[in-house]
Motif scaffolding. Structure first.
Motif, short mmCIF file in Angstrom:
data_model
loop_
_atom_site.label_atom_id
_atom_site.label_comp_id
_atom_site.label_asym_id
_atom_site.label_seq_id
_atom_site.Cartn_x
_atom_site.Cartn_y
_atom_site.Cartn_z
N THR A 1 0.84 -1.18 0.00
CA THR A 1 0.00 0.00 0.00
C THR A 1 0.88 1.24 0.00
N ARG A 2 0.28 2.37 -0.11
CA ARG A 2 1.03 3.63 -0.13
C ARG A 2 1.89 3.80 1.13
N SER A 3 1.40 3.30 2.25
CA SER A 3 2.14 3.43 3.51
C SER A 3 3.17 2.32 3.71
N GLY A 4 3.26 1.40 2.74
CA GLY A 4 4.23 0.31 2.84
C GLY A 4 3.70 -0.94 3.51
N ALA A 5 2.42 -0.95 3.85
CA ALA A 5 1.81 -2.10 4.52
C ALA A 5 1.42 -3.18 3.50
N PHE A 6 1.20 -4.39 4.01
CA PHE A 6 0.68 -5.46 3.16
C PHE A 6 -0.76 -5.16 2.79
N PHE A 7 -1.18 -5.62 1.62
CA PHE A 7 -2.58 -5.52 1.24
C PHE A 7 -3.38 -6.53 2.04
N SER A 8 -4.58 -6.16 2.44
CA SER A 8 -5.47 -7.06 3.17
C SER A 8 -6.80 -7.14 2.44
N ASP A 9 -7.64 -8.09 2.83
CA ASP A 9 -8.96 -8.19 2.20
C ASP A 9 -9.79 -6.94 2.49
N THR A 10 -9.60 -6.33 3.65
CA THR A 10 -10.33 -5.11 4.00
C THR A 10 -9.89 -3.94 3.10
N THR A 11 -8.60 -3.81 2.89
CA THR A 11 -8.09 -2.77 2.01
C THR A 11 -8.62 -2.96 0.60
N LEU A 12 -8.60 -4.19 0.12
CA LEU A 12 -9.09 -4.48 -1.23
C LEU A 12 -10.58 -4.21 -1.34
N ASP A 13 -11.34 -4.54 -0.30
CA ASP A 13 -12.78 -4.27 -0.32
C ASP A 13 -13.03 -2.77 -0.50
N ARG A 14 -12.29 -1.95 0.24
CA ARG A 14 -12.44 -0.49 0.14
C ARG A 14 -12.06 0.00 -1.25
N LEU A 15 -10.95 -0.51 -1.78
CA LEU A 15 -10.50 -0.07 -3.12
C LEU A 15 -11.47 -0.52 -4.21
N LEU A 16 -12.01 -1.71 -4.10
CA LEU A 16 -12.94 -2.22 -5.11
C LEU A 16 -14.27 -1.48 -5.09
N ARG A 17 -14.71 -1.03 -3.92
CA ARG A 17 -15.98 -0.31 -3.80
C ARG A 17 -15.86 1.17 -4.18
N ASP A 18 -14.66 1.71 -4.09
CA ASP A 18 -14.44 3.12 -4.39
C ASP A 18 -14.61 3.37 -5.89
N LYS A 19 -15.55 4.24 -6.26
CA LYS A 19 -15.86 4.49 -7.67
C LYS A 19 -14.88 5.45 -8.34
N THR A 20 -13.94 6.00 -7.59
CA THR A 20 -13.00 6.95 -8.18
C THR A 20 -12.23 6.31 -9.33
N ALA A 21 -11.80 5.07 -9.16
CA ALA A 21 -11.04 4.38 -10.21
C ALA A 21 -11.85 4.23 -11.50
N MET A 22 -13.18 4.28 -11.40
CA MET A 22 -14.04 4.19 -12.57
C MET A 22 -14.39 5.56 -13.14
N GLY A 23 -13.81 6.61 -12.53
CA GLY A 23 -14.01 7.96 -13.05
C GLY A 23 -15.06 8.78 -12.36
N ILE A 24 -15.56 8.31 -11.21
CA ILE A 24 -16.60 9.03 -10.48
C ILE A 24 -16.12 9.32 -9.06
N ARG A 25 -16.00 10.59 -8.73
CA ARG A 25 -15.56 10.99 -7.38
C ARG A 25 -16.70 11.73 -6.71
N THR A 26 -17.03 11.34 -5.48
CA THR A 26 -18.07 12.00 -4.72
C THR A 26 -17.46 13.14 -3.92
N VAL A 27 -17.95 14.34 -4.16
CA VAL A 27 -17.47 15.54 -3.47
C VAL A 27 -18.67 16.34 -3.01
N ASP A 28 -18.73 16.63 -1.72
CA ASP A 28 -19.81 17.44 -1.15
C ASP A 28 -21.19 16.91 -1.55
N GLY A 29 -21.35 15.60 -1.56
CA GLY A 29 -22.64 14.99 -1.88
C GLY A 29 -22.95 14.89 -3.35
N GLY A 30 -22.11 15.44 -4.21
CA GLY A 30 -22.32 15.36 -5.65
C GLY A 30 -21.22 14.54 -6.31
#
Length: 102
Positions: A62-91
């Motif tokens: 990871t960015r901090s040098g830690a091992f990847f975990s299933d929890t980290t991957l769950d967060r990354l897979l659910r985050d829509k930013t990688a698909m081009g959609i960022r949520t900012v101030d509710g929009g």
């Protein structure tokens, strides 16, 4: 989705695969390939624990040098930013995608 600039910097850390540059969220050339690999491996294996083990065994961290975990991957897979959609101030704001939405 709104047609704003690619997500102004609201403060805080940029999502994995991105970095802040001049107040804008930009794709990080070092982390983005790892973020793509996470999606590719998950589509192939369908198990977060397996993907975490594969990434760690290949020497990725990871960015901090830690091992990847299933929890980290769950967060990354659910985050829509990688698909081009960022949520900012509710929009939603368009950013450059790292992965294809298909």
């Amino acid at each position: 989705m709104t047609n704003q600039k690619p997500s102004r910097n609201p403060g805080g850390v940029a999502p994995f695969g991105y970095r802040w540059k001049d107040g804008q969220l930009m794709v990080d050339g070092k982390e983005a390939p790892v973020r793509r690999l996470i999606y590719d491996l998950f589509l192939k294996h369908k198990r977060k624990n397996t993907v975490a083990k594969l990434l760690n065994d290949l020497g990725y961290r990871t960015r901090s040098g830690a091992f990847f975990s299933d929890t980290t991957l769950d967060r990354l897979l659910r985050d829509k930013t990688a698909m081009g959609i960022r949520t900012v101030d509710g929009g939603e704001v368009a950013v450059k995608p790292i992965v294809d939405t298909d």
